[in-house]
Design an enzyme around this catalytic site. Structure first.
Site, PDB file in Angstrom:
ATOM      1  N   ASN A 199      87.521 -22.196 -64.421  1.00  0.00           N
ATOM      2  CA  ASN A 199      87.338 -24.363 -64.966  1.00  0.00           C
ATOM      3  C   ASN A 199      87.173 -23.658 -66.224  1.00  0.00           C
ATOM      4  O   ASN A 199      87.041 -24.520 -67.220  1.00  0.00           O
ATOM      5  CB  ASN A 199      86.288 -24.939 -63.929  1.00  0.00           C
ATOM      6  N   GLU A 201      70.824 -19.089 -74.020  1.00  0.00           N
ATOM      7  CA  GLU A 201      72.928 -18.867 -73.695  1.00  0.00           C
ATOM      8  C   GLU A 201      73.044 -17.770 -75.499  1.00  0.00           C
ATOM      9  O   GLU A 201      73.418 -16.990 -75.216  1.00  0.00           O
ATOM     10  CB  GLU A 201      73.235 -19.309 -73.543  1.00  0.00           C
ATOM     11  N   THR A 215      82.200 -30.419 -64.119  1.00  0.00           N
ATOM     12  CA  THR A 215      82.827 -28.712 -63.376  1.00  0.00           C
ATOM     13  C   THR A 215      84.339 -28.810 -62.632  1.00  0.00           C
ATOM     14  O   THR A 215      85.117 -27.255 -62.943  1.00  0.00           O
ATOM     15  CB  THR A 215      81.921 -28.418 -62.527  1.00  0.00           C
TER      16      THR A 215
HETATM   17  P1  TYD Z   1      77.003 -25.378 -62.249  1.00  0.00           P
HETATM   18  O1  TYD Z   1      76.647 -24.533 -63.689  1.00  0.00           O
HETATM   19  O2  TYD Z   1      76.979 -26.574 -61.893  1.00  0.00           O
HETATM   20  O3  TYD Z   1      78.779 -26.105 -63.964  1.00  0.00           O
HETATM   21  P2  TYD Z   1      79.015 -25.969 -65.003  1.00  0.00           P
HETATM   22  O4  TYD Z   1      79.629 -24.728 -65.180  1.00  0.00           O
HETATM   23  O5  TYD Z   1      79.943 -27.686 -65.625  1.00  0.00           O
HETATM   24  O6  TYD Z   1      78.195 -26.627 -66.166  1.00  0.00           O
HETATM   25  O7  TYD Z   1      77.922 -23.855 -61.905  1.00  0.00           O
HETATM   26  C1  TYD Z   1      78.327 -23.048 -62.915  1.00  0.00           C
HETATM   27  C2  TYD Z   1      79.798 -22.351 -62.430  1.00  0.00           C
HETATM   28  O8  TYD Z   1      80.328 -22.448 -61.045  1.00  0.00           O
HETATM   29  C3  TYD Z   1      80.819 -23.610 -63.001  1.00  0.00           C
HETATM   30  O9  TYD Z   1      82.063 -23.518 -64.146  1.00  0.00           O
HETATM   31  C4  TYD Z   1      82.043 -22.991 -61.822  1.00  0.00           C
HETATM   32  C5  TYD Z   1      81.179 -22.086 -60.976  1.00  0.00           C
HETATM   33  N1  TYD Z   1      80.930 -23.157 -59.229  1.00  0.00           N
HETATM   34  C6  TYD Z   1      81.516 -23.009 -58.625  1.00  0.00           C
HETATM   35  O10 TYD Z   1      81.919 -21.924 -58.086  1.00  0.00           O
HETATM   36  N2  TYD Z   1      81.868 -23.576 -57.080  1.00  0.00           N
HETATM   37  C7  TYD Z   1      80.870 -24.918 -56.896  1.00  0.00           C
HETATM   38  O11 TYD Z   1      81.416 -25.848 -56.061  1.00  0.00           O
HETATM   39  C8  TYD Z   1      79.659 -25.146 -58.001  1.00  0.00           C
HETATM   40  C9  TYD Z   1      78.860 -26.260 -58.490  1.00  0.00           C
HETATM   41  C10 TYD Z   1      80.357 -24.228 -58.918  1.00  0.00           C
END
Ligand code: TYD
Length: 154
Positions: free
Chosen positions: A112, A126, A91
């Site tokens: 990201n 989704e 992430t």
């Molecule tokens: P998550 O579902 O934990 O990760 P992923 O996208 O890898 O499946 O989180 C969703 C989104 O939330 C992540 O892409 C970016 C945001 N996020 C933050 O802004 N801060 C954080 O600390 C986390 C864990 C996620």
């Protein structure tokens, strides 16, 4: 054959990386079964990120996801859900491995680059949230013999 949802996030749109990121998935051998640009709404994001409701970063996350339209994609392939997560990377872009999309293209935990469904159950929910059935195309088996051994996809 599996299908998974990928969103190219506003940071990708703003940084003019749409083509480059799509190209990474295409070159891997994932097939694009559906794709469109769309403006996300508050209500849709409440559903999409419901597992994060209450987290301190939730409002900022939602705001960042509405900054520009996103590109929603349905990617298709054998084990596509796990493969897309693997090449997307951890992430937080600062901790993601080099060679992964997040590892190569971002420095952020929030900006990201992509969202990718994290399980078969999530992918079904989704994809239904972002695409109507008629927006997803059956690509048949036109290039499967170049992408896989026959016993891998039949
Ligand atoms: P998550 O579902 O934990 O990760 P992923 O996208 O890898 O499946 O989180 C969703 C989104 O939330 C992540 O892409 C970016 C945001 N996020 C933050 O802004 N801060 C954080 O600390 C986390 C864990 C996620």
């Amino acid at each position: 054959m599996e299908r998974t949802l990928v969103l190219l996030k506003p940071s990708t749109v703003q940084r003019a990386l749409i083509g480059e990121i799509i190209s990474r998935f295409e070159k891997k051998g994932l097939r694009i079964a559906g794709m469109k640009m769309m403006q996300l709404t508050d209500e849709l994001l409440d559903d999409h990120y419901s597992h994060l409701l209450g987290k301190p970063f939730f409002p900022a996350l939602k705001a960042s996801m509405m900054k520009t339209p996103v590109v929603a994609m349905c990617l298709e392939g054998v084990d596509a859900i796990a493969v897309v997560r693997y090449i997307t990377g951890y992430t937080n872009g600062r901790k993601a491995d080099p060679g992964t999309i997040r590892g190569d293209y971002c420095m952020s935990n929030q900006q990201n680059i992509v969202h990718a469904s994290d399980s078969p159950e999530a992918a079904v929910v989704e994809l239904a949230r972002f695409f109507r059935p008629e927006e997803l195309y059956d690509l048949y088996d036109l290039n499967l013999d170049r992408l896989y051994a026959i016993d891998e996809w039949q």
